[in-house]
Structure formats: C-alpha cells, structure tokens
Write a protein that holds these residues in place. Structure first.
Motif, PDB file in Angstrom:
ATOM      1  N   PRO A  26       0.843  -1.294  -0.012  1.00  0.00           N
ATOM      2  CA  PRO A  26      -0.033  -0.028   0.117  1.00  0.00           C
ATOM      3  C   PRO A  26       0.638   1.403  -0.001  1.00  0.00           C
ATOM      4  CG  PRO A  26      -1.086  -1.550   1.439  1.00  0.00           C
ATOM      5  CD  PRO A  26       0.451  -2.059   0.834  1.00  0.00           C
ATOM      6  N   ALA A  27       1.947   1.335   0.793  1.00  0.00           N
ATOM      7  CA  ALA A  27       2.704   2.366   0.686  1.00  0.00           C
ATOM      8  C   ALA A  27       3.312   3.046  -0.616  1.00  0.00           C
ATOM      9  CB  ALA A  27       3.894   2.432   1.723  1.00  0.00           C
ATOM     10  N   ASN A  28       3.243   1.791  -1.590  1.00  0.00           N
ATOM     11  CA  ASN A  28       3.876   2.084  -2.996  1.00  0.00           C
ATOM     12  C   ASN A  28       2.672   2.487  -3.834  1.00  0.00           C
ATOM     13  OD1 ASN A  28       6.362   2.185  -1.967  1.00  0.00           O
ATOM     14  ND2 ASN A  28       6.727   0.022  -2.538  1.00  0.00           N
ATOM     15  N   VAL A  29       1.447   2.918  -3.468  1.00  0.00           N
ATOM     16  CA  VAL A  29       0.366   2.912  -4.519  1.00  0.00           C
ATOM     17  C   VAL A  29       0.021   4.547  -3.956  1.00  0.00           C
ATOM     18  CG1 VAL A  29      -1.919   2.744  -4.831  1.00  0.00           C
ATOM     19  CG2 VAL A  29      -0.340   0.877  -4.552  1.00  0.00           C
ATOM     20  N   LEU A  30       0.073   5.426  -4.826  1.00  0.00           N
ATOM     21  CA  LEU A  30      -0.276   6.749  -4.705  1.00  0.00           C
ATOM     22  C   LEU A  30      -1.578   7.087  -5.104  1.00  0.00           C
ATOM     23  CD1 LEU A  30       3.259   8.246  -5.533  1.00  0.00           C
ATOM     24  CD2 LEU A  30       2.174   7.594  -3.293  1.00  0.00           C
ATOM     25  N   LEU A  31      -2.569   7.914  -4.576  1.00  0.00           N
ATOM     26  CA  LEU A  31      -3.689   8.370  -5.442  1.00  0.00           C
ATOM     27  C   LEU A  31      -3.504   9.881  -5.914  1.00  0.00           C
ATOM     28  CD1 LEU A  31      -6.201   7.222  -2.507  1.00  0.00           C
ATOM     29  CD2 LEU A  31      -5.512   5.934  -4.586  1.00  0.00           C
ATOM     30  N   ASP A  32      -4.114   9.859  -7.108  1.00  0.00           N
ATOM     31  CA  ASP A  32      -4.145  11.351  -7.712  1.00  0.00           C
ATOM     32  C   ASP A  32      -5.248  12.113  -7.438  1.00  0.00           C
ATOM     33  OD1 ASP A  32      -6.039  10.597  -9.443  1.00  0.00           O
ATOM     34  OD2 ASP A  32      -4.867  10.262 -11.093  1.00  0.00           O
ATOM     35  N   GLU A  33      -5.378  13.489  -7.859  1.00  0.00           N
ATOM     36  CA  GLU A  33      -6.322  14.086  -7.543  1.00  0.00           C
ATOM     37  C   GLU A  33      -7.698  13.673  -7.889  1.00  0.00           C
ATOM     38  OE1 GLU A  33      -4.994  15.153 -11.383  1.00  0.00           O
ATOM     39  OE2 GLU A  33      -4.006  15.083  -9.647  1.00  0.00           O
ATOM     40  N   ASN A  34      -7.796  12.873  -8.718  1.00  0.00           N
ATOM     41  CA  ASN A  34      -9.025  12.002  -8.933  1.00  0.00           C
ATOM     42  C   ASN A  34      -9.380  10.748  -8.291  1.00  0.00           C
ATOM     43  OD1 ASN A  34     -10.166  14.219 -10.790  1.00  0.00           O
ATOM     44  ND2 ASN A  34      -8.530  13.670 -12.145  1.00  0.00           N
ATOM     45  N   MET A  35      -8.255  10.400  -7.336  1.00  0.00           N
ATOM     46  CA  MET A  35      -8.492   9.010  -6.670  1.00  0.00           C
ATOM     47  C   MET A  35      -8.090   7.690  -7.528  1.00  0.00           C
ATOM     48  SD  MET A  35      -8.807  10.051  -3.422  1.00  0.00           S
ATOM     49  CE  MET A  35      -9.286   8.554  -2.402  1.00  0.00           C
ATOM     50  N   VAL A  36      -7.236   8.278  -8.568  1.00  0.00           N
ATOM     51  CA  VAL A  36      -7.037   7.108  -9.181  1.00  0.00           C
ATOM     52  C   VAL A  36      -5.608   6.373  -8.643  1.00  0.00           C
ATOM     53  CG1 VAL A  36      -6.149   6.466 -11.676  1.00  0.00           C
ATOM     54  CG2 VAL A  36      -8.176   8.028 -11.653  1.00  0.00           C
TER      55      VAL A  36
END
Length: 185
Positions: A26-36
């Motif tokens: 999970p720490a290597n998954v980022l969410l962009d401004e659209n929650m993608v």
C-alpha cells in the motif's frame, strides 16, 4: 484496487519485456487528485529478459508482502507481484497489515481470511464498509466472498497455481459490475 491490478497487468503483459515491481504494498500506491491509484517506487523493480520467466535477486522487499519463493530463494517473477497484490487486496478490505501483532505462529493474514470463508467473513471484514453500505450486509458478504477468494487465489503457495494479472483485473471488473448492479447504480 482495479487501478493497481490494471497497472500490474500492463507491467507484466503490456510489452515484450515484463517488468516485475518486486515491492508492491500500500505505501507504494499513490492516489492522484481524481482518486486514481498509481503504482510507484520502482527502486528494486526487475526487467525480465525476453523469454525469461524468473530471475534471482539478493534484494529483499517488504516483509509480509513477499511471495514465498522470493523470501526463501530470492526468485523474482511476475507471479511474485501477483502474490503481493493478493496480500494487499486482503489488507485493504480487512484493514489489517500482514505484519499485525495478531498474526503469530500459525495465524497469518492468509489463514485468517481462509478460515473465515465462507461463513465468518463479517469477523474479518473492515467494519467501516458496513457503515458506507448502509447496512446491506447480504450484498457485501456475497461480493466480499468473491474478493477474498480472488485474493487467496493470488496468494497460492506455488507460483504456477497463481492467477495472472489479466485474470485478476477481469475478475475485479466483473465483481465491480455486479456490485454496482446490486446497488442500482
């Protein structure tokens, strides 16, 4: 989680040279401004040579997310990423890390989920999911059983028995379609 599965599917099957992330968590998954969701941190990723299905490494990834063959023998393959994805999928829906203090001796995140199937899923499922669903327990249990079953298939001990990410992505999209249909959206 569909975004992460799609990213892994692209890395594994999108070109003639597969890319193995080697440290999916999970720490290597980022969410962009659209929650993608965006998969990040390719610091120990491996490029597989054409025709190569596995390689060896001495670089270790994060404990709890490592496939058995990676942790014990240093064998890296796309199936190791599938294993890590399965662990992450369980973590997201239980809100328990694979390194949680409750997992000692023979009890692991995988065995905890496996032992809950199919009749005790409520005991492992993150209670916040019920609040967001307005208490529609039967809808949740049906679909969570499918998601946990998929996660367990990703975490098979033998790499050959694990699904590939194309199948995982297709299964998640099918479950999503059923959930949205069940909720009238």
């Amino acid at each position: 989680m569909i975004d992460v599965a799609s990213a892994l599917e692209y890395l594994h099957h999108g070109s003639s040279i597969p890319v193995v992330h080697c440290d999916l968590k999970p720490a290597n998954v980022l969410l962009d401004e659209n929650m993608v969701a965006r998969v990040s941190d390719f610091g120990i990723a491996k490029l597989m040579d054409e025709g190569q299905s596995k390689t060896h490494t001495q670089t270790l990834a994060t404990i709890g997310y490592l496939a058995p063959e990676y942790g014990s023998k240093g064998i890296v393959s796309i199936k190791g990423d599938v294993y890590s994805y399965g662990i992450m999928l369980m973590e997201i829906f239980t809100r328990r890390k694979p390194t949680d203090d409750m997992f000692v001796a023979e009890l692991s995140l995988k065995t905890w989920i496996r032992d809950s199937m199919p009749n005790s899923i409520m005991e492992v499922l993150d209670s916040n999911l019920f609040q967001e669903n307005g208490g529609k327990t039967n809808d949740i249990l049906t679909h969570m059983s499918s998601i946990f079953g998929l996660a367990l298939n990703c975490c098979e001990y033998s790499p050959e028995a694990r699904l590939n990410m194309a199948n995982v992505t297709a299964s998640l999209i099918k479950i999503k379609t059923l959930v949205l249909g069940a909720n009238g959206v």
